[in-house]
Design an enzyme around this catalytic site. Structure first.
Site, PDB file in Angstrom:
ATOM      1  N   CYS A  54      34.961  53.658  35.558  1.00  8.54           N
ATOM      2  CA  CYS A  54      36.379  54.033  35.418  1.00  8.54           C
ATOM      3  C   CYS A  54      36.923  53.462  34.109  1.00  8.54           C
ATOM      4  O   CYS A  54      38.114  53.245  33.956  1.00  8.54           O
ATOM      5  CB  CYS A  54      37.194  53.556  36.621  1.00  8.54           C
ATOM      6  SG  CYS A  54      37.165  51.779  36.840  1.00  8.54           S
TER       7      CYS A  54
ATOM      8  N   SER B  49      33.966  40.877  45.863  1.00  7.80           N
ATOM      9  CA  SER B  49      34.264  39.456  45.653  1.00  7.80           C
ATOM     10  C   SER B  49      35.707  39.135  46.034  1.00  7.80           C
ATOM     11  O   SER B  49      36.178  38.029  45.773  1.00  7.80           O
ATOM     12  CB  SER B  49      34.000  39.080  44.187  1.00  7.80           C
ATOM     13  OG  SER B  49      34.755  39.914  43.342  1.00  7.80           O
TER      14      SER B  49
END
Ligand code: SAH
Length: 396
Positions: free
Chosen positions: A340, A250
């Site tokens: 993560c 994005s």
């Protein structure tokens, strides 16, 4: 005379176990005066000295241990020793030598709490994310110049972690004339790195080994790379002979950088690459309703859970994208999926992926557990430092 932190009774256990963080609720009081970043002695309630730490009065992590040796002095020579040791550990590993892009210092795990140093060719990008390393910036710059052949140093102290320490962001050149963008070679693929505006210090070096694995798995496959950033995985998939690679992010600047990098690699077939500026959650649904299928799906989303308090909501997001990713796979297709999030353990993450397979109504097996490369070590005393975890899954 250094100021002294006296730990509350019963709150010494983490430091007995050599954990680098002293939380606010573990500090009974500070004897003497200390400003942010000053070195303080750390003592148990009954007067036993446990080591020395950097004082950080504005952070929930009230002090970060420099050393568990009460006799070790924190001075320029300390930083020279610790930085030289961090560099030497990497030089000693054949898998890391010859890399253009390499993390040279990985904070707590390298005995330098709050310090990140990434090397991109002859430029080092430095993040001083805690009060202690902020205070010792000149010593750190001097030590880095001594231990490496770097021509330029650039500061990117603009992380969220720094804000939590109550420190203002600081960015800009520290030495030489750092170029705003630099080109590195990763497994023979050329990649542009924007050290000024890119994420983190410019690039996700932690995924280097996993990008290599992608390359090895891509021959003849139709690949979907979600959250592609500057196209690291995409370009390795092309280098590995992927039939087609659809990459989604994005961030328009990241996609532009990805395409610029592709242009630097004459050997890669750009006609096999497609780039989409879109929201992954939406695009996965579109692809599914259009009946699209892929042989390798990569999901490397941003941190959904910065801390364990966010784990449940993050779990819903992981479950959603992994379900859709699995549903888009051909039988025998591979899913490379990552988290993560510091707040989600490897075990918990695997649970989310298992739930996603169940939601998708597919049988799948874990082929490999994945993690960051050896230039991102994890301190045994602080296993929560292992933030990146991944799975290679095959769909039946
Ligand atoms: N795999 C990359 C790193 C990914 S970082 C590499 O190897 O370099 C995560 C990326 O997700 C960022 O580039 C960010 O722009 C993008 N991102 C975050 N939320 C997104 C969303 N909802 N849809 C698409 N991209 C998103």
């Amino acid at each position: 005379m250094s100021a002294r932190i006296i730990l509350a009774r019963g709150k010494e256990t983490p430091q007995f176990r050599r954990h680098p963080w002293v939380f606010a609720n573990a500090v009974e009081h500070l004897n003497g005066r200390a400003r942010p970043g000053d070195t303080v002695l750390v003592e148990t309630h009954d007067g036993r000295v446990l080591g020395r730490a950097a004082w950080s009065p504005n952070s929930q992590i009230r002090a970060r241990m420099w050393t568990f040796d009460a006799d070790e002095t924190i001075d320029d020579a300390f930083f020279k020793r610790r930085i030289a040791a961090a560099v030497a550990r990497r030089v000693a590993l054949p898998t890391l030598t010859g890399q253009d892009g390499l993390r040279l210092v990985h904070g707590e795990a390298d005995g330098l709490p709050g310090l990140i140093v990434d090397r991109y060719g002859d430029t080092l990008v430095v993040a001083l994310n805690a009060a202690g390393v902020d205070k010792w910036r000149d010593a750190i710059v001097g030590a880095l110049l001594r231990s490496t052949a770097a021509a330029h140093l650039y500061e990117r102290s603009d992380s969220d972690a720094r804000r939590l320490e109550g420190l203002e962001p600081r960015v800009g050149p520290l030495h030489g004339e750092p170029p705003a963008t630099t080109v590195i070679s990763e497994h023979g693929v050329r990649l542009t790195v924007d050290i000024v505006n890119g994420h983190k210090t410019g690039f996700y070096l932690d995924q280097r080994d996993n990008r290599r694995l992608t390359r090895d798995l891509s021959a003849g496959r139709r690949v979907l790379n979600c959250f592609c950033y500057t196209g690291g995985f995409s370009l390795q998939a092309l280098a590995g002979g992927a039939r087609a690679v659809l990459s989604v992010d994005s961030s328009a600047p990241a996609l532009e950088a990805a395409q610029a990098s592709l242009g630097l690699n004459a050997g890669l077939d750009a006609s096999r690459a497609q780039w989409r500026d879109a929201d992954v959650f939406e695009l996965l649904r579109e692809l599914k309703s259009a009946g699209e299928q892929f042989d390798l799906v990569i999901l490397d989303p941003p941190k959904f859970a910065p801390s364990s308090a966010h784990a449940e909501r993050a779990g819903r997001a992981y479950r959603d994208i992994n379900r859709l990713g699995l549903q888009l796979l051909t039988p025998g297709g591979l899913l490379m999926t990552y988290s993560c999030s510091g707040g989600v353990s490897a075990e918990r993450f695997q649970g989310f992926v298992a739930a996603a397979a169940c939601d998708a109504g597919v049988d799948a097996q874990v082929l490999q557990h994945l993690q960051a490369g050896a230039d991102h070590p994890v301190a045994l005393a602080a296993p929560e430092g292992e933030y990146l975890k991944g799975l290679l899954v095959v769909r039946n």
